[in-house]
Design a protein around this motif. Structure first.
Motif, PDB file in Angstrom:
ATOM      1  N   ASN A 129       0.727  -1.291   0.103  1.00  0.00           N
ATOM      2  CA  ASN A 129       0.011  -0.007  -0.005  1.00  0.00           C
ATOM      3  C   ASN A 129       0.723   0.977  -0.103  1.00  0.00           C
ATOM      4  OD1 ASN A 129      -2.659  -1.039  -0.085  1.00  0.00           O
ATOM      5  ND2 ASN A 129      -2.587  -1.609   2.121  1.00  0.00           N
ATOM      6  N   GLU A 156      -9.767  -7.993 -10.046  1.00  0.00           N
ATOM      7  CA  GLU A 156      -8.360  -7.682 -10.563  1.00  0.00           C
ATOM      8  C   GLU A 156      -8.213  -8.059 -12.061  1.00  0.00           C
ATOM      9  OE1 GLU A 156      -4.256  -6.911  -9.837  1.00  0.00           O
ATOM     10  OE2 GLU A 156      -5.956  -6.436  -8.878  1.00  0.00           O
ATOM     11  N   GLN A 216      -2.884  -6.733  -1.659  1.00  0.00           N
ATOM     12  CA  GLN A 216      -3.994  -7.632  -1.777  1.00  0.00           C
ATOM     13  C   GLN A 216      -3.810  -8.989  -1.141  1.00  0.00           C
ATOM     14  OE1 GLN A 216      -7.361  -6.957  -2.098  1.00  0.00           O
ATOM     15  NE2 GLN A 216      -6.947  -4.840  -2.695  1.00  0.00           N
ATOM     16  N   ALA A 228     -10.039  -4.991 -13.821  1.00  0.00           N
ATOM     17  CA  ALA A 228      -9.201  -3.903 -13.925  1.00  0.00           C
ATOM     18  C   ALA A 228      -8.148  -3.962 -15.187  1.00  0.00           C
ATOM     19  CB  ALA A 228      -8.226  -3.736 -12.632  1.00  0.00           C
ATOM     20  N   LEU A 239      -1.171  -1.200 -10.402  1.00  0.00           N
ATOM     21  CA  LEU A 239      -2.170  -2.423  -9.975  1.00  0.00           C
ATOM     22  C   LEU A 239      -1.111  -3.814  -9.313  1.00  0.00           C
ATOM     23  CD1 LEU A 239      -4.222  -2.798 -13.335  1.00  0.00           C
ATOM     24  CD2 LEU A 239      -4.965  -2.234 -10.948  1.00  0.00           C
ATOM     25  N   THR A 274      -9.502   6.905  -9.366  1.00  0.00           N
ATOM     26  CA  THR A 274     -10.838   6.844  -9.939  1.00  0.00           C
ATOM     27  C   THR A 274     -11.449   8.271 -10.006  1.00  0.00           C
ATOM     28  OG1 THR A 274     -11.577   5.028  -8.492  1.00  0.00           O
ATOM     29  CG2 THR A 274     -13.376   6.355  -9.092  1.00  0.00           C
ATOM     30  N   ALA A 290     -10.991  -1.962  -2.841  1.00  0.00           N
ATOM     31  CA  ALA A 290     -10.791  -0.899  -1.686  1.00  0.00           C
ATOM     32  C   ALA A 290     -11.852  -1.415  -0.534  1.00  0.00           C
ATOM     33  CB  ALA A 290     -11.125   0.473  -2.058  1.00  0.00           C
ATOM     34  N   ALA A 335      -5.050   2.112   1.638  1.00  0.00           N
ATOM     35  CA  ALA A 335      -5.411   1.955   0.172  1.00  0.00           C
ATOM     36  C   ALA A 335      -6.546   2.776  -0.612  1.00  0.00           C
ATOM     37  CB  ALA A 335      -5.813   0.369  -0.102  1.00  0.00           C
ATOM     38  N   SER A 364      -0.743  -2.818  -5.842  1.00  0.00           N
ATOM     39  CA  SER A 364      -2.046  -3.135  -5.102  1.00  0.00           C
ATOM     40  C   SER A 364      -2.288  -4.583  -5.016  1.00  0.00           C
ATOM     41  CB  SER A 364      -3.197  -2.504  -6.070  1.00  0.00           C
ATOM     42  OG  SER A 364      -4.411  -2.961  -5.684  1.00  0.00           O
ATOM     43  N   PHE A 423     -12.063  -0.988  -8.657  1.00  0.00           N
ATOM     44  CA  PHE A 423     -11.355  -0.370  -7.464  1.00  0.00           C
ATOM     45  C   PHE A 423     -12.044  -0.143  -6.407  1.00  0.00           C
ATOM     46  CE2 PHE A 423      -8.627   2.447 -10.725  1.00  0.00           C
ATOM     47  CZ  PHE A 423      -7.752   1.138 -10.715  1.00  0.00           C
ATOM     48  N   TYR A 483      -5.136   5.694  -2.920  1.00  0.00           N
ATOM     49  CA  TYR A 483      -4.712   5.647  -4.577  1.00  0.00           C
ATOM     50  C   TYR A 483      -5.819   5.172  -5.267  1.00  0.00           C
ATOM     51  CZ  TYR A 483      -3.402   1.046  -3.118  1.00  0.00           C
ATOM     52  OH  TYR A 483      -3.196  -0.417  -2.591  1.00  0.00           O
ATOM     53  N   TYR A 484      -6.815   4.467  -4.808  1.00  0.00           N
ATOM     54  CA  TYR A 484      -7.791   3.872  -5.644  1.00  0.00           C
ATOM     55  C   TYR A 484      -9.054   5.281  -5.751  1.00  0.00           C
ATOM     56  CZ  TYR A 484      -6.991  -0.909  -4.529  1.00  0.00           C
ATOM     57  OH  TYR A 484      -6.359  -2.160  -4.493  1.00  0.00           O
TER      58      TYR A 484
END
Length: 488
Positions: free
Chosen positions: A283, A332, A303, A335, A296, A423, A377, A415, A299, A373, A418-419
């Motif tokens: 993160n 994922e 995760q 995305a 990603l 967005t 999140a 997190a 991220s 996202f 950045y999500y």
């Protein structure tokens, strides 16, 4: 002792392995039809896994212990591996048609990786598990760097460097896992997962070292700290569909392998430390990223930390970890699918600035990326991701690991930064060069010209994104069904 072989139990492996051979024959004999053959083989593997789930049967049994075990969890995993393979083939179809990658080799390697995933899903002993993991991973070394260059195109070493980085770190992790398995066998004389222990008496220390090395070796597959640095470089250097497979199917294989061993070995403190380091490092570094695929990648490292957290509990947290992994791979994949759609078949992931305003001209792609996202999140409308995080935190609290649940919640808040930033950028207007921002906002024509250009999404890519997003939404509204299907 003679081992009993039930060929019906091997049906999913026959479907996956047979598809790989058929793709190779089609390429050599006709030089075409390899993509439809690979996709059909993926659906055949799903059908075989479902058929075996309806009539479970183990095989390669020696007494009460079996090396190939059919369970509901194995069926879910095999279906996911096949579905992800079909999805990646759909995302890759435009590039394969343009000749950016050789279709025969690409499809053959990807289906071979799927066959390895099937072996991981049904494995009942350490040898089968490690062989399946390596079969899942080995073709990806080539796929990461597999790309044809057009005449006159400048050849870069990005893909080759990513492949070499991936290979070198993987060799180290495999050696650690094999050494750990050997030490466990030396201390206990057992390889079957059902009777796997860390040893006792004079060999207990040897078994503890073996368990530690085995967990660290498998941690590579989920890009957990300290074996995580390969992921951002490899994802960013690989073709985006291959990066999608690495981030989903390859990581799912690692989760299954870890879940199989940690519930039987006393590795709780080690896994807890790995979880805290992985989610925190992932993160914090993701906050500084300027490229989409690298964001990603970091991220997905974070995760992985969320997935590892309930595994620290042992058997009581396995269902929560695997359920989280199921929801994660769906979100994922969505995305990465949107990145492929927006960047085109021959593009890389691009900079985050390239996505500014993209949702204004491509609203449904923007909505799919926001759904992904939000789920990652743990926010609505990504109900699948929300349920997954609640499940992880609840399993930790119920098992007396409240401090680790607090770390998970804290990292989930980090997190969000950045999500939400990415967005918000999707719907932000771009200031045209030399034109004041207030003018561009006031003039609709200038605003339309300034936003991301509308893209024509190939039907295969659109179908992959829409199908996966639909499944994510459906399981988000009925998540308990997925969780119940993973119960022993």
């Amino acid at each position: 002792m003679t081992q009993a072989v039930n060929h019906f139990a091997l049906l999913p492996l026959y479907a996956a392995g047979g598809t790989a051979l058929l793709v190779l024959v089609m390429e050599l004999a006709f030089g075409k039809w390899v993509l439809p053959t690979a996709v059909s083989g993926g659906f055949a593997t799903i059908a075989a896994a479902v058929a075996l789930a309806l009539d479970p049967a183990p095989t390669f049994c020696s007494g009460p212990q079996c090396s190939w075990i059919a369970t509901p969890q194995a069926a879910v995993a095999a279906v996911l591996f096949a579905a992800l393979t079909i999805g990646v083939l759909a995302l890759s179809a435009p590039a394969l048609r343009k000749g950016i990658a050789p279709p025969g080799e690409f499809c053959f390697l990807l289906v071979c990786s799927m066959a390895g995933g099937v072996v991981v899903a049904y494995s009942g002993d350490l040898i089968t598990l490690i062989v399946g993991l390596e079969t899942l991973t080995l073709p990806l070394y080539v796929l990461v760097g597999l790309r044809r260059f057009a005449p006159g195109e400048r050849v870069t070493t990005t893909g080759a460097s990513a492949a070499v980085t991936f290979f070198l770190v993987s060799v180290v992790s495999t050696a650690l896992a094999l050494l750990g398995a050997a030490l466990l066998y030396a201390s206990t004389g057992a390889l079957h997962l059902a009777v796997l222990t860390g040893g006792s008496g004079p060999v207990e220390a040897l078994g503890s070292v073996g368990a530690t090395l085995l967990v660290i070796g498998f941690a590579f597959k989920v890009a957990a700290v300290p074996l995580h640095a390969w992921a951002p470089a490899t994802y960013d250097g690989a073709p985006v569909p291959v990066a999608a497979y690495l981030s989903t199917a390859s990581k799912l294989g690692g989760v299954i392998a870890l879940a199989a061993v940690v519930q039987r070995l006393d590795t709780g403190p080690l896994v807890a430390v790995l979880a805290v380091l992985t989610m925190t490092v992932g993160n914090l570094v993701a906050l500084r990223q300027t490229r989409m695929v690298r964001l990603l990648a970091w991220s997905s490292v974070a995760q992985a930390g969320y997935i590892l957290a309930p595994l620290a509990v042992g058997r009581a947290g396995v269902q929560a970890a695997v359920a989280y992994a199921v929801f994660f791979v769906l979100l994922e994949f969505v995305a990465f699918g949107v990145v492929v759609a927006l960047r085109g078949p021959d593009g890389d992931g691009g900079e985050l600035a390239d996505y500014r305003g993209a949702a204004r001209r491509n609203p449904w792609l923007g909505a799919a990326l926001v759904l992904s996202f939000a789920g990652l999140a743990g926010l609505p409308p990504g109900l699948a991701g929300l349920f997954a995080k609640v499940t992880v935190i609840a399993s930790l609290i119920n098992s007396g690991w409240g401090w680790l649940a607090g770390v998970v919640a804290l990292n989930a808040v980090i997190a969000l930064a950045y999500y939400i930033r990415v967005t918000a950028s999707l719907y932000a207007p771009i200031q045209p060069v030399g034109i004041p921002l207030i003018t561009s906002v006031a003039d609709p024509n200038l605003l339309q010209a300034a936003t991301h250009p509308r893209v024509a999404v190939p039907r295969a890519v659109a179908a992959a994104i829409a199908g996966t997003a639909t499944v994510a939404v459906v399981v988000g509204f009925a998540p308990q069904w997925v969780f119940d299907s993973l119960l022993p």
